[in-house]
Design a protein around this motif. Structure first.
Motif, mmCIF file in Angstrom:
data_model
loop_
_atom_site.group_PDB
_atom_site.id
_atom_site.type_symbol
_atom_site.label_atom_id
_atom_site.label_comp_id
_atom_site.label_asym_id
_atom_site.label_seq_id
_atom_site.Cartn_x
_atom_site.Cartn_y
_atom_site.Cartn_z
ATOM 1 N N THR A 167 0.898 -1.201 0.053
ATOM 2 C CA THR A 167 -0.141 -0.106 -0.046
ATOM 3 C C THR A 167 0.797 1.254 -0.019
ATOM 4 N N LEU A 168 0.848 2.100 -1.169
ATOM 5 C CA LEU A 168 1.433 3.177 -1.107
ATOM 6 C C LEU A 168 0.827 4.607 -0.800
ATOM 7 N N LEU A 169 -0.556 4.388 -0.810
ATOM 8 C CA LEU A 169 -1.534 5.518 -0.104
ATOM 9 C C LEU A 169 -2.638 4.935 0.417
ATOM 10 N N ASN A 170 -2.860 5.003 1.665
ATOM 11 C CA ASN A 170 -3.878 4.652 2.494
ATOM 12 C C ASN A 170 -4.715 5.819 3.125
ATOM 13 N N SER A 171 -5.904 6.103 2.136
ATOM 14 C CA SER A 171 -6.890 6.649 2.598
ATOM 15 C C SER A 171 -6.384 8.327 3.194
ATOM 16 N N ILE A 172 -5.543 8.914 1.908
ATOM 17 C CA ILE A 172 -5.169 10.303 2.276
ATOM 18 C C ILE A 172 -6.212 11.166 1.745
ATOM 19 N N SER A 173 -6.661 12.057 2.496
ATOM 20 C CA SER A 173 -7.547 13.457 2.323
ATOM 21 C C SER A 173 -6.903 14.532 2.459
ATOM 22 N N GLY A 174 -7.601 15.545 1.876
ATOM 23 C CA GLY A 174 -6.920 16.933 2.175
ATOM 24 C C GLY A 174 -7.532 17.823 0.889
ATOM 25 N N GLU A 175 -7.027 18.967 0.903
ATOM 26 C CA GLU A 175 -7.447 20.109 0.031
ATOM 27 C C GLU A 175 -6.369 21.030 -0.030
ATOM 28 N N ALA A 176 -6.342 21.501 -1.320
ATOM 29 C CA ALA A 176 -5.374 22.786 -1.807
ATOM 30 C C ALA A 176 -6.045 23.651 -2.417
ATOM 31 N N ARG A 177 -5.790 25.017 -1.929
ATOM 32 C CA ARG A 177 -6.470 26.131 -2.335
ATOM 33 C C ARG A 177 -5.877 27.146 -3.368
ATOM 34 N N GLU A 178 -6.336 27.856 -4.176
ATOM 35 C CA GLU A 178 -5.753 29.027 -4.961
ATOM 36 C C GLU A 178 -5.180 29.974 -4.107
ATOM 37 N N GLY A 179 -3.953 30.318 -4.207
ATOM 38 C CA GLY A 179 -3.220 31.341 -3.607
ATOM 39 C C GLY A 179 -2.177 30.774 -2.583
ATOM 40 N N GLU A 180 -2.361 29.465 -2.307
ATOM 41 C CA GLU A 180 -1.530 28.799 -1.299
ATOM 42 C C GLU A 180 -0.577 27.577 -1.830
ATOM 43 N N ILE A 181 0.346 27.340 -0.964
ATOM 44 C CA ILE A 181 1.423 26.388 -1.509
ATOM 45 C C ILE A 181 0.912 25.271 -0.553
ATOM 46 N N PHE A 182 0.500 24.045 -1.148
ATOM 47 C CA PHE A 182 0.361 22.668 -0.436
ATOM 48 C C PHE A 182 1.648 22.132 -0.437
ATOM 49 N N ALA A 183 2.113 21.708 0.732
ATOM 50 C CA ALA A 183 3.368 20.715 0.794
ATOM 51 C C ALA A 183 3.142 19.475 1.163
ATOM 52 N N VAL A 184 3.656 18.395 0.614
ATOM 53 C CA VAL A 184 3.599 17.065 1.011
ATOM 54 C C VAL A 184 4.885 16.884 1.595
ATOM 55 N N LEU A 185 5.002 16.522 2.699
ATOM 56 C CA LEU A 185 6.495 16.082 3.660
ATOM 57 C C LEU A 185 6.365 14.602 4.077
ATOM 58 N N GLY A 186 7.611 13.991 4.254
ATOM 59 C CA GLY A 186 7.905 12.601 4.674
ATOM 60 C C GLY A 186 9.072 12.287 4.335
ATOM 61 N N ALA A 187 9.551 11.190 4.968
ATOM 62 C CA ALA A 187 10.731 10.537 4.562
ATOM 63 C C ALA A 187 10.740 9.745 3.426
ATOM 64 N N SER A 188 11.954 9.292 2.744
ATOM 65 C CA SER A 188 12.071 8.502 1.656
ATOM 66 C C SER A 188 11.214 7.448 1.730
#
Length: 759
Positions: free
Chosen positions: A142-163
């Motif tokens: 499983t590479l993704l497990n029930s990921i939710s979120g939202e990104a809005r205009e005018g903002e930087i949405f950053a995804v972080l994590g280890a390798s």
């Protein structure tokens, strides 16, 4: 008119060289901008399309050629843009025009089961292995497990994590780079399901690697991208103004005339290359910008400058979604929303300022004067090293969001997707595929330009990059000349004796096969451009058919020079027949051989993606072509189960063509009288005995055979070699047709092999 007074923060002072470059537009336009607009400010948001539209309109009296003198300096206030945008419409006081939401995204891949004879005993005796999660022994990962979120205009949405946490996988999922059947969950823009075709038009994807043509300058690279991405309805002068202003925005003015460079040619720095990579994907002002670790491999200052540029792009009216490995504190202050992942699961989702309270409530408060992201990533790695992994942190994040939903309010745009895109286009946003009069998403075209414009731009770009590396053609020309010189000296002035005939056969076989082997250098050309091609076609910069035709056009002129060079080196030195007419046909058949050979190698480069493997396949198949060409064994002697390969042989048709060009003359004699004994044991006998044998043969056959009697003509030689089915011109056209066929197959391989999606 009131001007905005900027508050210069520590970070703005640190990035002042780039900020100054962003503030000073190419054509003398001094733009006063606000670096950051909080929710309570009245600052107006300006789309990049509006900004560069004003830049283009400021060239009073300038035509499409852009040769007019630049006007005097003008000061543009942000209020000017608000008037053009309908007034009162800004990011700070209105809901965001675009909201990209994703819910319960899950993605798994199959993996082979690792067999172990001692697995059962190990689980029974090893308490650590016994505590491992069940998915550790599953056949799916499983590479993704029930990921939710939202990104809005005018903002930087950053995804972080280890390798290995799933950052790039999530970016690919949002960018429609994963087959929808393999991805669970929903992705919506303004509450509506996002169509893949529309997403390609309104978005851009910046890969982690900088894939650029090495011999183009920064300015040329961005200009070619503008010609691909911007619609034909936009004048040349405005496209140039767009490029020049973008160079200033990216802080690349000092490097504008510098080539990109590679391992051999020195060019721009790593940070500048990264900004150029971003620039070519934002030239068309995308509504959504995806970036896969844009700061990787850069020093802290270059990384900060890159993210500063991304912040400016977001404030211009775009959604910026990026993955980042471990941002510095300065970069963290530029980010608006964070999503921490651990083995495909969410461990934190929210604004950067919420990290302190989140980890304090979790029981691991962030120490003062420590980078919150570094602390969070270190803690996640520490938990991942335990048998239970980061499960406790994942569960804490879930319970926290369930108990306090107000911490992550769901913002919704007041506009439908179609109306939002139409509003952005009407405000001047230069979305790829928009044309004059476009007002809705449904009218946005798939490609920004028609077929012939794409082909022209591709041809110009490839020719510009190639002509700056003349050493490549020089090496290829030297190889052809050396080969021709060796063949000319070995087969110097062949006579018309039986031995001369055999030597001519050998010359033709070696010469024609050499033409195909020298085409092997075309193999790495596309392999080097493959990633660039896949990046550009993934978001409809141009059609694949345009690339194939452009590739053929650019590669054809060098083939003409190589053909003439080889013919001049060998034809007269060897003493081939036919005069000037025969020479012209010899040049044509060599050119056709180069054409077919380069097409064959180009097709293989679209199928085989590894250079060394490609060379192995090319050499092996060309050897088979020579074996079945008819030189080593006549067509009549080839068994039925291999005869199909004889007709597929690329060497067969050029070989038969030059043979007919040389021997298709029934009046030209190659074997006379006693010469018939040459190449036989009787060839060592004295001429007197040979004449007596001829006299005896004459008496027996009733035909007068003398030493001057013609025994074998040119047509007889062709019959002996079983070259009787096609004329030399038919062989020429078949060879040319092979070249077109392989390029069509190359096109098919690009259609099938460049989908650029995970399964």
């Amino acid at each position: 008119m009131t001007r905005f007074v900027e508050k210069i923060s520590l970070f703005d002072r640190l990035s002042s060289p780039m900020a100054e470059a962003e503030d000073i537009a190419r054509d003398g336009l001094l733009v006063h901008h606000h670096p950051r607009a909080p929710a309570t400010t009245d600052a107006q948001a300006v789309t990049l399309g509006q900004l560069f539209k004003h830049v283009g309109d400021a060239h009073s009296g300038e035509g499409d050629d852009g040769d007019a003198a630049p006007p005097p300096h003008h000061a543009l206030e942000l209020d000017e843009f608000s008037a053009g945008a309908g007034g009162g419409d800004h990011l700070g006081s209105r809901p965001p025009t675009f909201v990209l939401a994703f819910t319960n995204l899950s993605y798994s891949v199959k993996r082979p089961r690792k067999m172990s004879l001692f697995r059962r005993n190990r689980l029974a005796t090893d308490p650590v292995a016994a505590l491992a999660p069940p998915e550790a022994f599953s056949r799916t990962k499983t590479l993704l497990n029930s990921i939710s979120g939202e990104a809005r205009e005018g903002e930087i949405f950053a995804v972080l994590g280890a390798s290995g946490s799933g950052k790039s996988t999530l970016i690919d999922a949002l960018a429609n780079r994963i087959v929808r059947d393999s991805l669970e969950g929903s992705i919506t823009l303004n509450g509506e399901k996002l169509d893949g075709r529309l997403l390609k038009v309104i978005s851009a994807y910046v890969m982690q690697d900088d894939l650029l043509y090495p011999m183009l300058t920064v300015e040329e690279t961005l200009m070619f991208s503008a010609e691909f991405r911007l619609p034909r309805s936009l004048s040349v002068s405005k496209k140039k103004s767009r490029v020049q202003a973008l160079i200033d925005q990216l802080g690349l003015r000092a490097a504008a005339k510098t080539i990109i460079g590679d391992e051999i040619h020195r060019g721009v720095s790593g940070g500048e290359r990264r900004r150029v990579s971003i620039g070519i994907d934002i030239i068309h002002d995308p509504i959504i910008l995806f970036l896969d670790e844009p700061t990787s491999g850069l020093d802290s200052t270059s990384a900060f400058m890159v993210v500063k540029v991304l912040q400016r792009i977001a404030h211009s009216g775009s959604i910026v979604i990026m993955s980042v490995h471990q941002p510095s504190y300065r970069i963290l202050c530029l980010l608006d929303r964070l999503l921490f992942l651990s083995r495909g699961q969410t461990v934190y989702s929210g604004p950067p300022e919420g990290l302190h309270r989140f980890f304090s409530d979790f029981g691991h408060p962030i120490p003062d004067n420590e980078n919150p992201t570094e602390f969070a990533l270190d803690l996640i790695r520490e938990l991942e090293g335990t048998p239970a992994g980061a499960r406790s942190l994942v569960e804490f994040n879930k319970s926290r969001q369930d108990d306090q939903p107000a911490l992550v309010p769901a913002t919704r745009s007041s506009l439908s997707l179609n109306d939002a895109i139409g509003a952005s286009i009407s405000r001047g946003k230069l979305v790829s595929g928009t044309t004059e009069g476009t007002t809705s998403a449904s009218s946005v075209q798939k490609y920004a330009n028609p077929f012939w414009i794409e082909m022209g731009v591709l041809t110009k770009r490839s020719f510009t990059n190639t002509k700056r590396m003349p050493e490549l053609f020089a090496i290829r020309l030297a190889a052809v000349l050396v080969t021709g010189f060796i063949l000319a000296t070995i087969f110097w002035r062949l006579d018309n004796s039986p031995k001369g005939v055999e030597e001519r056969l050998g010359f033709f076989a070696i010469a024609m096969s050499t033409m195909f082997y020298t085409c092997a250098d075309a193999l790495p050309i596309f392999l080097q451009e493959r990633n660039i091609f896949m990046r550009e076609t993934a978001y409809n910069a141009y059609r694949r058919s345009s690339y194939v035709l452009s590739h053929a056009i650019v590669g054809f002129p060098p083939l003409i020079l190589l053909s003439v060079a080889f013919a001049l080196t060998t034809y007269f030195a060897v003493g081939l027949a036919g005069g000037m007419q025969g020479f012209v046909f010899f040049v044509l058949i060599i050119l056709a051989s180069f054409w077919a050979g380069s097409g064959f190698v180009t097709f293989l480069s679209g199928v085989v993606t590894h250079v060394m493997l490609g060379y192995t396949v090319v050499v092996a198949i060309l050897a088979y072509f020579l074996l079945f060409s008819g030189f080593f064994i006549n067509r009549d002697r080839i068994h039925d189960y291999w005869i199909w390969f004889h007709y597929l042989s690329l060497v067969k048709y050029p070989y038969e063509a030059v043979m007919q060009n040389e021997f298709d003359d029934r009046h030209k004699c190659f074997v006379r009288g006693v010469q018939m004994f040459d190449n036989t044991p009787l060839g060592v006998l004295p001429d007197a005995i040979k004449l007596r044998v001829l006299k005896s043969m004459s008496n027996s056959l009733g035909v007068n055979i003398t030493s001057r009697t013609c025994i074998t003509t040119g047509t007889d030689i062709l019959k002996q070699q079983s070259i009787t089915q096609l004329s030399k011109w038919d062989c020429l056209w078949v060879t040319v047709a092979w070249g077109f066929l392989f390029r069509f197959l190359f096109y098919i391989s690009l259609l099938l092999g460049s989908r650029n999606k995970r399964r």
